[in-house]
Design a protein around this motif. Structure first.
Motif, short mmCIF file in Angstrom:
data_model
loop_
_atom_site.label_atom_id
_atom_site.label_comp_id
_atom_site.label_asym_id
_atom_site.label_seq_id
_atom_site.Cartn_x
_atom_site.Cartn_y
_atom_site.Cartn_z
N ASP A 170 0.82 -1.21 0.00
CA ASP A 170 0.00 0.00 0.00
C ASP A 170 0.85 1.26 0.00
O ASP A 170 0.33 2.37 -0.12
N ARG A 171 2.19 1.13 0.14
CA ARG A 171 3.15 2.24 0.10
C ARG A 171 2.94 3.24 1.24
O ARG A 171 3.37 4.39 1.14
N LEU A 172 2.31 2.81 2.30
CA LEU A 172 2.05 3.69 3.42
C LEU A 172 2.46 3.07 4.75
O LEU A 172 2.82 3.79 5.68
N HIS A 173 2.41 1.74 4.83
CA HIS A 173 2.69 1.06 6.09
C HIS A 173 3.89 0.12 5.94
O HIS A 173 4.11 -0.45 4.86
N ALA A 174 4.62 -0.05 7.02
CA ALA A 174 5.73 -1.00 7.01
C ALA A 174 5.21 -2.42 6.90
O ALA A 174 4.10 -2.73 7.34
N ASN A 175 6.01 -3.29 6.30
CA ASN A 175 5.71 -4.72 6.29
C ASN A 175 6.41 -5.36 7.50
O ASN A 175 7.04 -4.65 8.30
#
Length: 253
Positions: A170-175
């Motif tokens: 999502d390019r917003l949250h860390a994995n």
């Protein structure tokens, strides 16, 4: 020192999106850090009041008083990204709110972990507008950390924090790998035994180019719903409650 009451406040990053436990609940860097702290203090009690989508104002209005009521001796404050993504945000106002959060927790006797935010552009190229606001916010957070005497996790200072291999699609949250590095960064900032700067090391293999197909898929799956929520005046955190509102023992350590 061995802490006894750790309280985390914040938004989706501290809630733990998208670092999943086997049962489908969110883990995240704060849970990981609590697990590490419990190795030194098995009687550690840990609460996590963070809720996705929250702005710095909402941390002051909704999370600060409950956090203080838990009488933490260690607290974490990670906020600001949701504010910076809004073009109409006032960076000085956000800084004042973070100052309020850190100041109140320090005034109550808690050690505090503060964070700068990584450069978002390598993760999400359309975030260029937010990048300048984030740089100003990060400078202020460093100053606040020095003023209040906090532990500082300076994610912006290390390029690997913006490597998209540490971030969810999502390019917003860390994995999960990103959350592990944030937890390791916090452990180093606190000077925990065995912690070091290895979390800052870049990947050995080069990062490949992002395809136009993946960008189109991302826009349809993640960007469009975010824009729609903004237009409707709703948040991803509406109706969501804190996953760990009370101090509880840290299990499985």
């Amino acid at each position: 020192m061995a802490y006894r009451r750790f309280v985390a406040i914040g938004d989706s990053t501290t809630e733990g999106l998208w670092d999943m436990n086997p049962d489908g609940t969110f883990r995240g860097w704060a849970d990981r850090l609590a697990e590490r702290l419990a190795q030194d203090a098995p009687d550690l009690q840990y609460a996590n009041l963070a809720v996705r989508g929250k702005l710095a104002r909402q941390l002051v209005d909704e999370q600060l008083e409950p956090a203080l009521a838990l009488r933490p001796d260690l607290a974490s404050v990670l906020t600001g990204l949701n504010d910076m993504l809004r073009r109409d945000c006032s960076v000085p106002t956000v800084i004042e709110r973070i100052d309020t959060l850190i100041g109140a927790l320090r005034g109550a006797g808690a050690d505090v972990i503060a964070f700068t935010l990584p450069d978002p552009v390598p993760i999400n190229p359309i975030a260029k507008g937010a990048a300048a606001r984030l740089r100003n916010l990060n400078r202020a957070i460093r100053d606040l950390s020095a003023t209040h005497g906090t532990f500082l996790v300076d994610l912006e200072a290390h390029p690997v924090a913006s490597d998209r291999r540490l971030w969810h699609t999502d390019r917003l949250h860390a994995n999960p790998h990103g959350h592990a590095r944030i937890a390791a960064a916090a452990a180093e900032a606190m000077g925990l035994e065995g912690a070091d700067s290895s979390w800052t090391q870049p990947f050995t293999d080069p990062l490949g180019p992002r395809s136009t197909v993946s960008h189109a898929v991302w826009a349809g799956k993640y960007l469009a719903p975010w824009v729609l929520r903004r237009l409707r005046g709703v948040s991803s955190g509406d109706g969501i409650t804190a996953k760990r509102p009370q101090l509880e023992p840290v299990l499985g350590t």
